[in-house]
Scaffold this motif. Structure first.
Motif, PDB file in Angstrom:
ATOM      1  N   VAL B  28      13.168   1.739 -27.818  1.00 40.28           N
ATOM      2  CA  VAL B  28      14.074   3.197 -28.078  1.00 40.28           C
ATOM      3  C   VAL B  28      14.900   3.389 -26.627  1.00 40.28           C
ATOM      4  O   VAL B  28      15.712   4.432 -26.881  1.00 40.28           O
ATOM      5  CB  VAL B  28      13.180   4.291 -28.621  1.00 40.28           C
ATOM      6  CG1 VAL B  28      12.539   3.947 -29.868  1.00 40.28           C
ATOM      7  CG2 VAL B  28      12.178   4.814 -27.551  1.00 40.28           C
ATOM      8  N   THR B  29      14.756   2.688 -25.891  1.00 40.92           N
ATOM      9  CA  THR B  29      15.587   2.715 -24.470  1.00 40.92           C
ATOM     10  C   THR B  29      16.439   1.566 -24.512  1.00 40.92           C
ATOM     11  O   THR B  29      15.840   0.370 -24.978  1.00 40.92           O
ATOM     12  CB  THR B  29      14.979   3.387 -23.559  1.00 40.92           C
ATOM     13  OG1 THR B  29      13.778   2.453 -22.915  1.00 40.92           O
ATOM     14  CG2 THR B  29      14.522   4.811 -23.768  1.00 40.92           C
ATOM     15  N   VAL B  48      10.464  -2.278 -13.907  1.00 40.39           N
ATOM     16  CA  VAL B  48      11.306  -1.661 -15.270  1.00 40.39           C
ATOM     17  C   VAL B  48      10.692  -1.176 -16.339  1.00 40.39           C
ATOM     18  O   VAL B  48       9.106  -1.443 -16.330  1.00 40.39           O
ATOM     19  CB  VAL B  48      12.282  -3.095 -15.832  1.00 40.39           C
ATOM     20  CG1 VAL B  48      12.632  -2.687 -17.171  1.00 40.39           C
ATOM     21  CG2 VAL B  48      13.100  -3.399 -14.842  1.00 40.39           C
ATOM     22  N   ALA B  49      10.977   0.074 -16.731  1.00 41.64           N
ATOM     23  CA  ALA B  49      10.412   0.710 -17.853  1.00 41.64           C
ATOM     24  C   ALA B  49      11.089   0.635 -19.130  1.00 41.64           C
ATOM     25  O   ALA B  49      12.189   0.608 -19.128  1.00 41.64           O
ATOM     26  CB  ALA B  49      10.182   2.079 -17.445  1.00 41.64           C
ATOM     27  N   VAL B  50      10.299   0.756 -20.194  1.00 41.61           N
ATOM     28  CA  VAL B  50      10.988   0.767 -21.533  1.00 41.61           C
ATOM     29  C   VAL B  50      10.166   1.584 -22.329  1.00 41.61           C
ATOM     30  O   VAL B  50       8.739   1.524 -22.374  1.00 41.61           O
ATOM     31  CB  VAL B  50      11.232  -0.560 -22.105  1.00 41.61           C
ATOM     32  CG1 VAL B  50       9.715  -1.304 -22.545  1.00 41.61           C
ATOM     33  CG2 VAL B  50      11.921  -0.377 -23.489  1.00 41.61           C
ATOM     34  N   ALA B  51      10.855   2.632 -23.203  1.00 37.18           N
ATOM     35  CA  ALA B  51      10.122   3.282 -24.201  1.00 37.18           C
ATOM     36  C   ALA B  51       9.981   2.726 -25.403  1.00 37.18           C
ATOM     37  O   ALA B  51      11.006   2.049 -25.815  1.00 37.18           O
ATOM     38  CB  ALA B  51      10.613   4.684 -24.322  1.00 37.18           C
ATOM     39  N   VAL B  80       1.100   1.517 -19.251  1.00 33.39           N
ATOM     40  CA  VAL B  80       1.204   2.025 -20.378  1.00 33.39           C
ATOM     41  C   VAL B  80       0.849   3.546 -20.342  1.00 33.39           C
ATOM     42  O   VAL B  80      -0.130   3.868 -20.356  1.00 33.39           O
ATOM     43  CB  VAL B  80       0.146   1.343 -21.602  1.00 33.39           C
ATOM     44  CG1 VAL B  80       0.428   1.856 -23.036  1.00 33.39           C
ATOM     45  CG2 VAL B  80       0.530  -0.143 -21.414  1.00 33.39           C
ATOM     46  N   ASP B  81       1.907   4.418 -20.776  1.00 39.86           N
ATOM     47  CA  ASP B  81       1.711   5.864 -20.821  1.00 39.86           C
ATOM     48  C   ASP B  81       2.116   6.232 -22.147  1.00 39.86           C
ATOM     49  O   ASP B  81       2.982   5.663 -22.685  1.00 39.86           O
ATOM     50  CB  ASP B  81       2.740   6.414 -19.836  1.00 39.86           C
ATOM     51  CG  ASP B  81       2.203   6.366 -18.384  1.00 39.86           C
ATOM     52  OD1 ASP B  81       1.036   5.956 -18.388  1.00 39.86           O
ATOM     53  OD2 ASP B  81       2.706   6.965 -17.569  1.00 39.86           O
ATOM     54  N   ARG B  82       1.573   7.372 -22.643  1.00 40.40           N
ATOM     55  CA  ARG B  82       1.987   7.821 -23.969  1.00 40.40           C
ATOM     56  C   ARG B  82       3.373   8.676 -23.572  1.00 40.40           C
ATOM     57  O   ARG B  82       3.532   9.044 -22.496  1.00 40.40           O
ATOM     58  CB  ARG B  82       0.935   8.961 -24.428  1.00 40.40           C
ATOM     59  CG  ARG B  82       1.100   9.464 -25.706  1.00 40.40           C
ATOM     60  CD  ARG B  82      -0.229  10.115 -26.335  1.00 40.40           C
ATOM     61  NE  ARG B  82      -0.618  11.141 -25.387  1.00 40.40           N
ATOM     62  CZ  ARG B  82      -0.382  12.537 -25.339  1.00 40.40           C
ATOM     63  NH1 ARG B  82       0.692  12.806 -26.425  1.00 40.40           N
ATOM     64  NH2 ARG B  82      -0.756  13.409 -24.786  1.00 40.40           N
ATOM     65  N   LEU B  84       6.173  11.633 -25.206  1.00 41.43           N
ATOM     66  CA  LEU B  84       6.170  12.813 -25.579  1.00 41.43           C
ATOM     67  C   LEU B  84       6.250  13.282 -27.260  1.00 41.43           C
ATOM     68  O   LEU B  84       5.748  13.714 -28.024  1.00 41.43           O
ATOM     69  CB  LEU B  84       6.864  13.973 -25.269  1.00 41.43           C
ATOM     70  CG  LEU B  84       6.584  14.394 -23.730  1.00 41.43           C
ATOM     71  CD1 LEU B  84       7.707  15.475 -23.302  1.00 41.43           C
ATOM     72  CD2 LEU B  84       5.377  15.291 -23.733  1.00 41.43           C
ATOM     73  N   VAL B  90       5.525   4.564 -23.240  1.00 40.07           N
ATOM     74  CA  VAL B  90       6.333   3.847 -22.066  1.00 40.07           C
ATOM     75  C   VAL B  90       5.525   2.718 -21.566  1.00 40.07           C
ATOM     76  O   VAL B  90       4.455   2.870 -21.048  1.00 40.07           O
ATOM     77  CB  VAL B  90       6.746   4.772 -21.056  1.00 40.07           C
ATOM     78  CG1 VAL B  90       7.351   4.552 -19.910  1.00 40.07           C
ATOM     79  CG2 VAL B  90       7.354   6.163 -21.788  1.00 40.07           C
ATOM     80  N   TYR B  92       5.540  -0.243 -18.669  1.00 40.16           N
ATOM     81  CA  TYR B  92       6.469  -0.534 -17.263  1.00 40.16           C
ATOM     82  C   TYR B  92       5.662  -1.564 -16.572  1.00 40.16           C
ATOM     83  O   TYR B  92       4.348  -1.465 -16.422  1.00 40.16           O
ATOM     84  CB  TYR B  92       6.688   0.829 -16.490  1.00 40.16           C
ATOM     85  CG  TYR B  92       5.512   1.506 -16.479  1.00 40.16           C
ATOM     86  CD1 TYR B  92       5.124   2.717 -17.171  1.00 40.16           C
ATOM     87  CD2 TYR B  92       4.655   1.550 -15.106  1.00 40.16           C
ATOM     88  CE1 TYR B  92       3.832   3.419 -16.842  1.00 40.16           C
ATOM     89  CE2 TYR B  92       3.619   2.495 -14.927  1.00 40.16           C
ATOM     90  CZ  TYR B  92       3.467   3.342 -15.925  1.00 40.16           C
ATOM     91  OH  TYR B  92       2.223   4.238 -15.674  1.00 40.16           O
ATOM     92  N   GLY B  93       6.373  -2.340 -15.668  1.00 43.00           N
ATOM     93  CA  GLY B  93       5.814  -3.267 -14.840  1.00 43.00           C
ATOM     94  C   GLY B  93       5.506  -2.901 -13.623  1.00 43.00           C
ATOM     95  O   GLY B  93       6.255  -2.570 -12.800  1.00 43.00           O
TER      96      GLY B  93
END
Lengths: 244, 120
Positions: B28-29, B48-51, B80-82, B84, B90, B92-93
């Motif tokens: 979604v990003t 890098v992060a991606v949602a 790996v994060d939840r 909102l 989310v 991320y590497g």
């Protein structure tokens, strides 16, 4: 001439207030808050104290319009802030800013990326909720520019005897993008002793000759010399001419 | 005794086979470097992060009530994060390397995805 300088006044005020302060912020990629850039070193060109570099020429690259800088130099130090009142259900989250990778981004005394790349910074709660994040582009410097009196020095800078002029340096990435971030600069003056390098005159934050701005003070005798600035393996030299 | 074991195994096989729900992770990003998310596989550059939005399908039907949990092991390769918003995560590497992404749906561990964090 006075009018020419006065037109920079609003931006100069923003610049002067920037060191140790925060820009207005860029909305995060998840839209839950905003991220702001913060200088942690006098040598960060985003937070200049002099008008050696024309402010409007770098404003778009340095995020003075509220965005984050277009790119930060590899190895340069910077900081970010996050603003957002974020709730997870009824609980207000305590968020701290964390780089996605500690392998390549150090967090000691601000952030510092070891190599070029795009790096995410997460607004994250201790319970493992990431409310928002933003990426910062880190770029290897490819060239340097020296500026004085609001203009890029094109080969030669002239001073009158006993005159002082502030000189600033910009690191540019491939393609000419000015790079943000506090780096350790070295300045040199070669040739006859017609001028000397001093920390920036009237620096509010105690400038040094390792900053991105210095004051060049001409002596009482005329002649020529070479002023150089160096950042890692990249350097730039201009001729200095002291005239009667 | 053998009959009991066979019964237990057939029950286990039935239990595993009767839940044919699958998970999709939709970005979604727009990450600044390419991130590859395919069926049961994630490749993301370090830093890098991606949602992503997790969506559970029961056959071809979207299961809007399913509760998804994701966890990576080891913990220091893929983050790996939840998020909102419901069903968002989310990824991320954190460090270059390989990891497994554990997928849990409605409290039952369903699947493992392979994850790779590579140099930018």
């Amino acid at each position: 001439m006075l009018y020419q300088w006065l037109r920079f006044a609003p931006l100069a005020l923003v610049l002067a207030g920037c060191r140790g302060g925060l820009s207005t912020g860029q909305v995060g990629e998840l839209g839950k808050g905003s991220f702001s850039y913060k200088c942690v070193a006098n040598a960060d060109p985003v937070c200049r104290e002099s008008l050696a570099v024309e402010p409007y020429s770098v404003a778009a690259f340095f995020g003075l319009d509220g965005q984050l800088p277009a790119a930060v130099a590899t190895g340069a130090r910077f900081d970010l802030g996050y603003y957002g009142a974020v709730y997870d259900g009824l609980e207000r989250l305590e968020l701290t800013l964390t780089p996605a990778t500690s392998q390549l981004v150090s967090s000691k005394g601000g952030y510092q990326a070891a190599r070029a790349g795009a790096y995410a910074f997460l607004a994250r709660s201790p319970s493992g909720v990431t409310a928002d994040f933003v990426h910062v582009e880190v770029v290897d410097p490819a060239a340097l520019e020296l500026w004085a009196r609001g203009q890029r020095i094109d080969g030669k800078l002239q001073l009158k005897r006993n005159e002082s002029v502030d000189v600033g340096v910009l690191a540019l990435g491939q393609g000419g993008t000015p790079l943000a971030g506090g780096a350790v600069w070295s300045w040199s003056l070669a040739g006859p002793q017609v001028a000397k390098i001093q920390p920036l005159a009237n620096s509010k934050n105690g400038g040094t000759t390792a900053d991105d701005e210095i004051t060049l003070v001409a002596g009482s005798s005329q002649g020529t010399a070479k002023l150089g600035a160096k950042l890692g393996a990249i350097s730039q030299t201009v001729d200095i001419e002291v005239t009667p | 005794m053998n009959l009991r074991i066979a019964f237990a195994l057939s029950c286990a096989a039935f239990a595993a086979g009767c839940d044919n729900r699958t998970l999709e992770l939709d970005p979604v990003t727009s990450p600044p470097r390419p991130v590859d998310i395919h069926a049961r596989s994630v490749t993301i550059p370090v830093g890098v992060a991606v949602a992503v939005q997790a969506r559970v399908f029961d056959g071809s039907d979207l299961d809007r009530e399913a509760r998804v949990e994701l966890a990576a092991s080891p913990h220091d390769v893929l983050g790996v994060d939840r998020g909102l918003d419901r069903g968002t995560f989310v990824l991320y590497g954190m460090h270059e390397g390989s990891a497994k992404l554990e997928v849990t749906i409605d409290g039952s561990r369903m699947d493992y995805w392979s994850a790779s964090v590579r140099n930018q």
